[in-house]
Motif scaffolding. Structure first.
Motif, PDB file in Angstrom:
ATOM      1  N   ILE A 208       0.862  -1.187   0.000  1.00 45.55           N
ATOM      2  CA  ILE A 208       0.000   0.000   0.000  1.00 45.55           C
ATOM      3  C   ILE A 208       0.898   1.237   0.000  1.00 45.55           C
ATOM      4  CG2 ILE A 208      -1.753   1.337   1.251  1.00 45.55           C
ATOM      5  CD1 ILE A 208      -2.977  -1.280   0.579  1.00 45.55           C
ATOM      6  N   ALA A 267     -10.787   1.712   0.735  1.00 47.64           N
ATOM      7  CA  ALA A 267      -9.733   0.993   0.005  1.00 47.64           C
ATOM      8  C   ALA A 267     -10.103  -0.482  -0.123  1.00 47.64           C
ATOM      9  CB  ALA A 267      -8.391   1.157   0.720  1.00 47.64           C
ATOM     10  N   THR A 292      -3.902  -0.387   4.866  1.00 46.91           N
ATOM     11  CA  THR A 292      -4.151   1.015   4.490  1.00 46.91           C
ATOM     12  C   THR A 292      -4.133   1.878   5.759  1.00 46.91           C
ATOM     13  OG1 THR A 292      -5.475   0.361   2.591  1.00 46.91           O
ATOM     14  CG2 THR A 292      -5.775   2.599   3.369  1.00 46.91           C
TER      15      THR A 292
END
Ligand code: FAD
Length: 318
Positions: A208, A267, A292
């Motif tokens: 990420i 996300a 995330t």
């Protein structure tokens, strides 16, 4: 084209005979690729290509070695920003004083690619041109709005990384094109970025990338002027999360941690994972939310001028 080209599978662990071409210029290399067509492949560090050839998954009869092309191994700056040559190795990226100064997160990410043997020979261009979905660089470069420059005997063009990587092992590169450089225009002003990856195999299960452009909030604090979140490895290709980015725009730095739950859910909802040896689709979606949050937490710490303190098993906070 696909990284596997049109070569069929042959069960053998021996390298078949091939001719090695060593052009000195990019034009010469592109002319060779144009002339030899499907029988040829560009060859850089060989960490992917030679494996495929040993497994019989690729059978090029001509390899066009791009490592001796003058200037392709350079890291420099032009008027717009950073220019990274295709044959720059992960190790060179990790150690470059210019990269450490202009884009420290990139040097950190390069430091955590594979192992030192792969980093010593594996190149930035080879990583992107191979388009393995488990690429840290493609995910990071997507978050940083990078563009790749492709050259052929007749033209030179630039593509955003989002248009270059089309899917697993597939790019927009034409057979006679060479990936020459990756270009990044760093945001003006203060930027806070973080990359968090997770994996139990050689290649990452998840990556990420978060990048925040900061501005004066007018109340003595800073706020997010613009944001990028990119998810790598779990989707067929790296993908940004526009909804989560919009949620972050205008957010005060002091409120970033509070926003991280909603951003993480956005996300996870955007992810398009499949079941494979890295885990089930449900597991990966859950991990996207978890990581995330962690990546945003690290970027939030940097936004406040602090270093992220978190360290997790198997995870890297770059
Ligand atoms: C054990 C292992 C662990 C790894 N772990 C990670 C990881 O943690 N994170 C990560 O991001 N990556 C990882 N990788 C991938 C690694 O980054 C790539 O193998 C490497 O960067 C590929 O570069 P190369 O120069 O060796 O490419 P090569 O093997 O030489 O080429 C790969 C492909 O790109 C093409 N190509 C090469 N250069 C060009 C060019 N200039 N223009 C057009 N086409 C070109 C070749 O024809 C071929 O199809 C791992 C790889 C291995 C083997």
């Amino acid at each position: 084209m696909t990284a596997l080209g049109r070569w069929g599978k042959v069960p053998s662990l021996m390298l078949r005979p091939f001719t090695l071409h060593r052009p000195r210029t990019a034009v010469e290399a592109c002319e060779l690729l144009a002339r030899l067509g499907d029988d040829a492949a560009p060859y850089a560090g060989g960490t992917e290509l030679l494996l495929l050839m040993k497994e019989g998954l690729a059978r090029p009869r001509h390899l066009v070695d791009v490592k001796r092309i003058a200037g392709l191994d350079a890291i420099g700056e032009d008027g717009a920003g950073l220019v990274i040559g295709a044959t720059v190795t992960h190790r060179a990226l990790e150690r470059s004083p210019l990269v450490k100064t202009r884009c420290p997160v990139m040097a950190e990410v390069a430091r955590h690619v594979a192992n030192v043997r792969v980093r010593n020979v594996g190149t930035v261009g080879g990583n992107l041109a191979f388009a393995d979905p488990h690429s840290d660089l493609a995910t990071l470069f997507l978050a940083l709005d990078a563009r790749v420059e492709l050259i052929s005997p007749h033209r030179r063009r630039q593509l955003p990384i989002a248009d270059f990587v089309r899917g697993p092992w597939e790019t927009a590169r034409a057979p006679d094109e060479l990936l020459a450089t990756v270009r990044l225009t760093p945001w003006a002003g203060r930027v806070a970025a973080a990359y968090v990856k997770f994996g139990v195999y050689e290649r990452p299960t998840l990556g990420i990338a978060v990048a925040l452009q900061l501005e004066d909030g007018g109340d003595g604090g800073a706020r997010v002027a613009d944001a990028r979140i990119a998810i790598g490895c779990v989707n067929p290709r790296p993908a940004r999360v526009p909804g989560a980015e919009a949620r972050l725009r205008g957010c005060a730095v002091a409120e970033l941690e509070g926003a991280s739950g909603a951003v993480a859910e956005l996300a996870a909802a955007s992810a398009d994972p499949a079941d494979d040896l890295h885990g089930s689709a449900d597991y990966k979606r859950e991990m996207v939310a978890v990581f995330t949050r962690r990546a945003l937490g690290a970027a939030a710490a940097r936004s406040r001028g602090a270093q992220p303190a978190a360290r997790y098993p198997y995870a890297v906070v770059a």
